[in-house]
Each structure stands twice: as structure tokens, then as C-alpha cells.
Write a protein that holds these residues in place. Structure first.
Motif, PDB file in Angstrom:
ATOM      1  N   ILE A  25       0.839  -1.204   0.000  1.00  0.00           N
ATOM      2  CA  ILE A  25       0.000   0.000   0.000  1.00  0.00           C
ATOM      3  C   ILE A  25       0.872   1.252   0.000  1.00  0.00           C
ATOM      4  CG2 ILE A  25      -1.622   1.343   1.400  1.00  0.00           C
ATOM      5  CD1 ILE A  25      -3.005  -1.277   2.065  1.00  0.00           C
ATOM      6  N   ILE A  26       1.965   1.228   0.741  1.00  0.00           N
ATOM      7  CA  ILE A  26       2.886   2.372   0.752  1.00  0.00           C
ATOM      8  C   ILE A  26       3.469   2.589  -0.641  1.00  0.00           C
ATOM      9  CG2 ILE A  26       5.136   3.162   1.598  1.00  0.00           C
ATOM     10  CD1 ILE A  26       4.366   1.856   4.296  1.00  0.00           C
ATOM     11  N   GLN A  27       3.873   1.508  -1.307  1.00  0.00           N
ATOM     12  CA  GLN A  27       4.420   1.622  -2.660  1.00  0.00           C
ATOM     13  C   GLN A  27       3.360   2.149  -3.625  1.00  0.00           C
ATOM     14  OE1 GLN A  27       5.847  -2.338  -3.333  1.00  0.00           O
ATOM     15  NE2 GLN A  27       7.793  -1.976  -2.274  1.00  0.00           N
ATOM     16  N   ALA A  31       3.524   5.632  -5.701  1.00  0.00           N
ATOM     17  CA  ALA A  31       3.347   5.665  -7.156  1.00  0.00           C
ATOM     18  C   ALA A  31       2.283   6.685  -7.554  1.00  0.00           C
ATOM     19  CB  ALA A  31       2.981   4.278  -7.682  1.00  0.00           C
ATOM     20  N   ARG A  32       1.238   6.829  -6.732  1.00  0.00           N
ATOM     21  CA  ARG A  32       0.207   7.837  -7.032  1.00  0.00           C
ATOM     22  C   ARG A  32       0.780   9.250  -6.990  1.00  0.00           C
ATOM     23  NH1 ARG A  32      -5.181   5.665  -3.862  1.00  0.00           N
ATOM     24  NH2 ARG A  32      -5.539   3.932  -5.266  1.00  0.00           N
ATOM     25  N   VAL A  33       1.612   9.510  -5.996  1.00  0.00           N
ATOM     26  CA  VAL A  33       2.247  10.833  -5.888  1.00  0.00           C
ATOM     27  C   VAL A  33       3.157  11.075  -7.093  1.00  0.00           C
ATOM     28  CG1 VAL A  33       3.892  12.191  -4.547  1.00  0.00           C
ATOM     29  CG2 VAL A  33       2.078  10.940  -3.383  1.00  0.00           C
ATOM     30  N   LEU A  34       3.963  10.067  -7.443  1.00  0.00           N
ATOM     31  CA  LEU A  34       4.869  10.206  -8.589  1.00  0.00           C
ATOM     32  C   LEU A  34       4.096  10.361  -9.894  1.00  0.00           C
ATOM     33  CD1 LEU A  34       7.603   7.607  -7.578  1.00  0.00           C
ATOM     34  CD2 LEU A  34       7.785  10.097  -7.535  1.00  0.00           C
ATOM     35  N   THR A  35       2.923   9.728  -9.993  1.00  0.00           N
ATOM     36  CA  THR A  35       2.076   9.887 -11.178  1.00  0.00           C
ATOM     37  C   THR A  35       1.640  11.343 -11.318  1.00  0.00           C
ATOM     38  OG1 THR A  35       1.268   7.624 -10.989  1.00  0.00           O
ATOM     39  CG2 THR A  35      -0.043   9.119 -12.308  1.00  0.00           C
TER      40      THR A  35
END
Length: 106
Positions: A25-27, A31-35
Motif C-alpha cells: 500500500i505504501i508503494q 506511485a500515485r504521488v509520482l504519477t
């Protein structure tokens, strides 16, 4: 020598199912932030080109947009991890609530 010991110890560590679920879930959230960051950069470069503003050396590179789009697609795929891979739905909802509360407090 130090890296060999570290690698050996890392191979011996086994995570429980809940720890693995938490790491996944952390990963996914990372990934959502990096998106979002990749999307913002794509839009920024597009806007500068449309307005004919000066681009930085990195932004002027012809392969830059291609790399941004590739990164965006990779991050987007990581952000949409299948719920079945994460475990039970109830556990996922509990962890999502915790992550939401943590984000809210920041």
C-alpha cells in the motif's frame, strides 16, 4: 564486505502478510504521488512549448517528453495495484483509512 552481509541479512528477513500488505500500500501511494508529479511536468512542458517560452536544457531534449510519458505510464500501473493481490478487502479498507488519516494530519 559490508554490502555482502547486508544482502545476506536482507534475504533472511521474511515479512508477515500484514507487513507485506502495508509495504504494498505504501508503494502504491508513492506511485500515485509520482504519477501526479509526472503529469504536472508533462503539462508544464506542453504549456511552455505552446506559449513558445524558453525551455530548460533538460526540457528541450527531444527524448524528455517520451521519458516523461513512459514514467507516467509505469507509475500509473503501479498506482493501480489489484485489490486481490493485496489480500482481503476489509484489511485493505482499514489500511486505506489509516493512510487517509495520516495524509489528512500532514
Amino acid at each position: 564486505l559490508c554490502w555482502q552481509v547486508t544482502a545476506s541479512l536482507a534475504n533472511l528477513i521474511k515479512f508477515t502478510q500484514s507487513e507485506t500488505l502495508g509495504l504494498t500500500i505504501i508503494q502504491r501511494e508513492k506511485a500515485r504521488v509520482l504519477t501526479r508529479q509526472a503529469a504536472a511536468e508533462i503539462i508544464g512542458v506542453w504549456w511552455k512549448r505552446k506559449r513558445e517560452r524558453k525551455l530548460s536544457k533538460r526540457q528541450a531534449d527531444p527524448d524528455h517528453i517520451f521519458r516523461l510519458k513512459t514514467d507516467f505510464q509505469n507509475f500509473q500501473g503501479q498506482a493501480h495495484v489489484d485489490v486481490d493481490k493485496l489480500g482481503s478487502g476489509a484489511t485493505l479498507l482499514k489500511l486505506s483509512d489509516v493512510v487517509g488519516r495520516i495524509e489528512g494530519s500532514l
